[in-house]
Every structure is written in C-alpha cells, then in structure tokens.
Design an enzyme around this catalytic site. Structure first.
Site, PDB file in Angstrom:
ATOM      1  N   ASP A  12      -7.999   3.510   2.168  1.00 36.33           N
ATOM      2  CA  ASP A  12      -8.340   4.776   1.548  1.00 36.33           C
ATOM      3  C   ASP A  12      -7.843   4.707   0.100  1.00 36.33           C
ATOM      4  O   ASP A  12      -7.007   3.864  -0.248  1.00 36.33           O
ATOM      5  CB  ASP A  12      -7.671   5.913   2.317  1.00 36.33           C
ATOM      6  CG  ASP A  12      -7.878   7.261   1.669  1.00 36.33           C
ATOM      7  OD1 ASP A  12      -9.039   7.619   1.406  1.00 36.33           O
ATOM      8  OD2 ASP A  12      -6.880   7.941   1.386  1.00 36.33           O
ATOM      9  N   ASP A 173      -3.974   7.675   4.823  1.00 37.19           N
ATOM     10  CA  ASP A 173      -2.903   8.672   4.805  1.00 37.19           C
ATOM     11  C   ASP A 173      -3.224   9.951   5.560  1.00 37.19           C
ATOM     12  O   ASP A 173      -2.367  10.835   5.653  1.00 37.19           O
ATOM     13  CB  ASP A 173      -2.567   9.045   3.353  1.00 37.19           C
ATOM     14  CG  ASP A 173      -3.710   9.801   2.682  1.00 37.19           C
ATOM     15  OD1 ASP A 173      -4.840   9.271   2.672  1.00 37.19           O
ATOM     16  OD2 ASP A 173      -3.492  10.910   2.173  1.00 37.19           O
TER      17      ASP A 173
END
Length: 217
Positions: A12, A173
């Site tokens: 990400d 996350d």
C-alpha cells in the site's frame, strides 16, 4: 516473515510507505474554505484517509455539517480538492522509516515490487516519483474497475507478473488492505502505524505485524 522469500511483494502507499496525511489535510481545508464550509483537524483527516478522495471529502462534509438539514455540494468540493491536492502533493509527505532500504533490498533479491493503492494512478505516480520510490508496477485506484478491499487490484498485479497467490504478499496499514489480501488468497503483513480509520488492528488475522518496515529487511 522474510519478504525476499516471495516473488511478488505488493505495498500500500499512503500510511504504509509514505505519511501523506499533511498534504491531504492542507488540500482538504483549502477546498472546504474555498467552498465556504468549516475546516477540519489533521487528526480527523487521518481517520478518514484510505478509501479515496470522494470518501475523504464526503466524510469531512458530513462531520462538520448538519447533514439532516443541510445540503452540501460534494462534487464542487471534490473538484476543488483535486485541484489543490495536485498543487501540494508530496510537499509535506515523509517516507516512513526503512522504506527506501527495504525496497532496494527486495529489488536486489530479485523480487517484483509493486504499489497497490486506492489513490488515483496519476497523483500516486507523482508522489512515488517525488519520493524516489522505485517499483516495477503501480496499480492505482482507477487502474482496475474495483479498489481495495476488492481483490481485483491484487489479482491484476499478480496476473501482470505471472506470479501465484502463494508466492505473493501484501504489506498494508488498514482493513482495506487486509481484506483485499485475504480475498485474493495472498499473505498479508500489517504495520502498526498509518491510517486504519482509528480502529485497532487485530494482528491475529495477519501473517505478520510490525512497528517499522525495518523489521522486514
């Protein structure tokens, strides 16, 4: 977990490799101010990041206005946000500790390295170029028909490199990352920092959980 054991390592972007909340906050408040709406705090902005610009702007408007009795122009504020974000993108963003060293190590080990983000591809490209992130592929929020937590962006990435699920891993996350990884059938590593909408992360559902990317090098 040793990431270099995998053929494909997907990351990400916002909240995992780059802390971009301040850029987003500045662009959001400039947009709200120009449209005549109340401003929001940086802490609130951090809670709303992760599902794309439209969701970010909509959450800001709903938080600051009485939506039951007020009408707000989401489309106008969103257009202003895109304009202002293009002006500040990357100016106040910072790489998280260990980012460049880990990417370099994975490349040296012969891994395919990709970024899979819900940020649109164009601003994501600007950000990764500004921060010197060298990767083999970028999958943005508008690259495929679906965004995380849908598994399609990860599947698109694996198909591009011809790598199987068991040879792939995602580092992220937020719940969007974790759900996308589980649905795509790939391993998933969670980081304890970043943006998870203020929710605690249940590390029991992850293959690894770290406080810093340095722990993965």
């Amino acid at each position: 977990m040793k990431l270099s054991d995998f053929q494909l390592v997907m990351f990400d972007l916002d909240g995992t490799l780059v802390d971009s909340a301040l850029d987003l906050h500045i662009a959001l408040n400039l947009s709200l101010e120009e449209a005549g709406y109340p401003l929001v705090s940086l802490d609130d902005c951090r809670l709303w990041v992760g599902n794309g610009a439209e969701v970010l702007v909509n959450r800001a408007l709903q938080q600051t206005l009485d939506v039951s009795g007020s009408h707000f122009d989401l489309h106008r504020v969103l257009e202003l946000f895109y304009k202002h974000y293009s002006e500040v993108n990357g100016q106040h963003s910072e790489l998280y500790e260990g980012t460049l060293a880990l990417l370099a190590q994975l490349k040296e080990a012969g891994c395919f390295v990709a970024i899979v983000t819900n940020k649109p591809e164009a601003p994501a490209r600007v950000l990764i170029d500004q921060k010197g992130l060298v990767v083999d592929m970028l999958v943005g929020g508008d690259t495929t028909q679906e965004r995380k937590p849908n598994p399609l962006p990860l599947q698109h990435c694996m198909a591009h490199f011809g790598v199987s699920e068991d040879a792939s891993v995602l580092v992220g996350d937020s719940i969007n990352d974790f759900q996308a990884a589980h649905r795509a059938g790939v391993k998933v590593v969670g980081v304890s920092y970043g943006y998870n909408h203020g929710l605690p992360i249940d590390a029991r559902n992850l293959d690894a959980f770290v406080d810093s990317l340095s722990e993965l090098s």
